[in-house]
Motif scaffolding. Structure first.
Motif, PDB file in Angstrom:
ATOM      1  N   UNK A  52       0.855  -1.186   0.000  1.00 55.12           N
ATOM      2  CA  UNK A  52       0.000   0.000   0.000  1.00 55.12           C
ATOM      3  C   UNK A  52       0.889   1.233   0.000  1.00 55.12           C
ATOM      4  N   UNK A  53       0.671   2.111  -0.956  1.00 52.51           N
ATOM      5  CA  UNK A  53       1.360   3.396  -0.988  1.00 52.51           C
ATOM      6  C   UNK A  53       0.447   4.403  -0.309  1.00 52.51           C
ATOM      7  N   UNK A  54       0.778   4.768   0.916  1.00 52.55           N
ATOM      8  CA  UNK A  54      -0.018   5.698   1.726  1.00 52.55           C
ATOM      9  C   UNK A  54       0.683   7.047   1.689  1.00 52.55           C
ATOM     10  N   UNK A  55       0.169   7.958   0.868  1.00 55.84           N
ATOM     11  CA  UNK A  55       0.900   9.192   0.576  1.00 55.84           C
ATOM     12  C   UNK A  55      -0.004  10.422   0.575  1.00 55.84           C
ATOM     13  N   UNK A  56       0.651  11.558   0.489  1.00 52.18           N
ATOM     14  CA  UNK A  56      -0.049  12.806   0.211  1.00 52.18           C
ATOM     15  C   UNK A  56      -0.565  12.750  -1.227  1.00 52.18           C
ATOM     16  N   UNK A 114       2.351  -3.868 -11.143  1.00 50.32           N
ATOM     17  CA  UNK A 114       2.528  -5.087 -10.359  1.00 50.32           C
ATOM     18  C   UNK A 114       1.223  -5.450  -9.656  1.00 50.32           C
ATOM     19  N   UNK A 115       0.977  -6.735  -9.451  1.00 48.75           N
ATOM     20  CA  UNK A 115      -0.243  -7.124  -8.747  1.00 48.75           C
ATOM     21  C   UNK A 115      -0.183  -6.744  -7.274  1.00 48.75           C
ATOM     22  N   UNK A 116      -1.342  -6.696  -6.663  1.00 49.96           N
ATOM     23  CA  UNK A 116      -1.474  -6.445  -5.219  1.00 49.96           C
ATOM     24  C   UNK A 116      -0.776  -5.163  -4.791  1.00 49.96           C
ATOM     25  N   UNK A 117      -1.010  -4.102  -5.555  1.00 45.60           N
ATOM     26  CA  UNK A 117      -0.495  -2.775  -5.214  1.00 45.60           C
ATOM     27  C   UNK A 117      -1.699  -1.858  -5.043  1.00 45.60           C
ATOM     28  N   UNK A 118      -1.805  -1.251  -3.884  1.00 43.99           N
ATOM     29  CA  UNK A 118      -2.909  -0.338  -3.589  1.00 43.99           C
ATOM     30  C   UNK A 118      -2.347   1.062  -3.373  1.00 43.99           C
ATOM     31  N   UNK A 119      -3.093   2.054  -3.820  1.00 43.66           N
ATOM     32  CA  UNK A 119      -2.683   3.447  -3.639  1.00 43.66           C
ATOM     33  C   UNK A 119      -3.734   4.132  -2.783  1.00 43.66           C
ATOM     34  N   UNK A 120      -3.286   4.693  -1.688  1.00 38.73           N
ATOM     35  CA  UNK A 120      -4.178   5.419  -0.787  1.00 38.73           C
ATOM     36  C   UNK A 120      -3.579   6.804  -0.573  1.00 38.73           C
ATOM     37  N   UNK A 121      -4.097   7.758  -1.331  1.00 40.73           N
ATOM     38  CA  UNK A 121      -3.635   9.136  -1.224  1.00 40.73           C
ATOM     39  C   UNK A 121      -4.573   9.920  -0.318  1.00 40.73           C
ATOM     40  N   UNK A 122      -3.992  10.744   0.527  1.00 41.05           N
ATOM     41  CA  UNK A 122      -4.773  11.589   1.412  1.00 41.05           C
ATOM     42  C   UNK A 122      -4.872  12.965   0.766  1.00 41.05           C
ATOM     43  N   UNK A 123      -6.091  13.351   0.458  1.00 45.15           N
ATOM     44  CA  UNK A 123      -6.343  14.603  -0.244  1.00 45.15           C
ATOM     45  C   UNK A 123      -6.353  15.773   0.727  1.00 45.15           C
ATOM     46  N   UNK A 124      -6.019  16.973   0.246  1.00 41.56           N
ATOM     47  CA  UNK A 124      -5.949  18.137   1.140  1.00 41.56           C
ATOM     48  C   UNK A 124      -7.244  18.433   1.891  1.00 41.56           C
ATOM     49  N   UNK A 125      -8.388  18.203   1.259  1.00 42.62           N
ATOM     50  CA  UNK A 125      -9.665  18.519   1.901  1.00 42.62           C
ATOM     51  C   UNK A 125     -10.299  17.314   2.594  1.00 42.62           C
ATOM     52  N   UNK A 126      -9.552  16.222   2.679  1.00 38.38           N
ATOM     53  CA  UNK A 126     -10.078  15.000   3.282  1.00 38.38           C
ATOM     54  C   UNK A 126      -9.853  14.996   4.791  1.00 38.38           C
ATOM     55  N   UNK A 127     -10.846  14.571   5.517  1.00 36.42           N
ATOM     56  CA  UNK A 127     -10.694  14.498   6.971  1.00 36.42           C
ATOM     57  C   UNK A 127      -9.825  13.297   7.334  1.00 36.42           C
ATOM     58  N   UNK A 170       5.049   8.149   2.660  1.00 35.19           N
ATOM     59  CA  UNK A 170       5.970   9.156   2.150  1.00 35.19           C
ATOM     60  C   UNK A 170       6.683   9.962   3.233  1.00 35.19           C
ATOM     61  N   UNK A 171       6.007  10.330   4.319  1.00 34.00           N
ATOM     62  CA  UNK A 171       6.637  11.237   5.277  1.00 34.00           C
ATOM     63  C   UNK A 171       6.210  10.931   6.706  1.00 34.00           C
ATOM     64  N   UNK A 172       7.147  10.486   7.501  1.00 34.31           N
ATOM     65  CA  UNK A 172       6.871  10.173   8.897  1.00 34.31           C
ATOM     66  C   UNK A 172       6.432  11.443   9.634  1.00 34.31           C
ATOM     67  N   UNK A 173       5.386  11.314  10.436  1.00 35.61           N
ATOM     68  CA  UNK A 173       4.905  12.432  11.236  1.00 35.61           C
ATOM     69  C   UNK A 173       3.846  13.273  10.556  1.00 35.61           C
ATOM     70  N   UNK A 174       3.640  13.086   9.259  1.00 33.32           N
ATOM     71  CA  UNK A 174       2.615  13.841   8.544  1.00 33.32           C
ATOM     72  C   UNK A 174       1.284  13.080   8.600  1.00 33.32           C
ATOM     73  N   UNK A 175       0.235  13.708   8.129  1.00 34.46           N
ATOM     74  CA  UNK A 175      -1.108  13.138   8.235  1.00 34.46           C
ATOM     75  C   UNK A 175      -1.210  11.701   7.735  1.00 34.46           C
ATOM     76  N   UNK A 176      -0.730  11.364   6.521  1.00 32.26           N
ATOM     77  CA  UNK A 176      -0.874   9.964   6.096  1.00 32.26           C
ATOM     78  C   UNK A 176      -0.228   8.974   7.076  1.00 32.26           C
ATOM     79  N   UNK A 177       0.958   9.271   7.559  1.00 34.34           N
ATOM     80  CA  UNK A 177       1.628   8.376   8.507  1.00 34.34           C
ATOM     81  C   UNK A 177       0.868   8.299   9.817  1.00 34.34           C
ATOM     82  N   UNK A 178       0.279   9.395  10.228  1.00 26.66           N
ATOM     83  CA  UNK A 178      -0.448   9.425  11.490  1.00 26.66           C
ATOM     84  C   UNK A 178      -1.749   8.622  11.438  1.00 26.66           C
TER      85      UNK A 178
END
Length: 140
Positions: free
Chosen positions: A5-9, A28-41, A67-75
């Motif tokens: 899972x790519x958990x990113x901004x 590649x198989x079994x690859x998920x993308x989870x982007x956190x949008x600016x207006x998303x809670x 992508x970035x430890x301590x930022x919203x996606x990581x939290x």
């Protein structure tokens, strides 16, 4: 199968996916993308992440690359994850992603270790690595 899972901004996960498409000619198989949008809670992002975690079947595992430890996606990553079934690594770069993909058939621990090694080894001072490189000046 290990799902990555790519958990990113916003925009970064799709950019990494485009790079993989360029490198491999297919996704590649079994690859998920989870982007956190600016207006998303944060609650919406957390709900989407939990939705992915709930898809893990018996015998399967998940490696979350962030992508970035301590930022919203990581939290959004819970402090407690199913031991031995989910791992999370921050500092996503292309070398990390490629190394994790190449080692995921060896299991979650190998994919996690590959991600860590690729992330570190993918960072280099190019001119230090190639001390005899010819430096070109920008045209005026």
């Amino acid at each position: 199968m290990i799902t990555i899972v790519l958990l990113t901004h916003a925009g970064l996960g799709e950019a990494f996916a485009a790079a993989l498409q360029h490198i491999f000619g297919t996704m590649p198989p079994a690859l998920e993308i989870l982007e956190i949008l600016p207006d998303q809670s944060p609650e919406e992002g957390r709900r989407r992440l939990w939705g992915l975690l709930e898809k893990i079947n018996d015998g399967d595992a998940m490696l979350i690359l962030n992508d970035l430890y301590g930022a919203t996606p990581a939290n959004l990553i819970p402090a407690t994850l199913p031991e031995g079934r989910v791992a999370a690594v921050s500092g996503l770069n292309l070398a990390m992603l490629l190394r994790a993909l190449s080692r995921r058939s060896d299991g979650l621990a190998a994919a996690r270790q590959g991600a860590l090694e690729g992330g570190v080894q993918g960072v280099a001072d190019i001119l230090e690595q190639r001390p005899h490189a010819v430096l070109l000046r920008m045209p005026e």
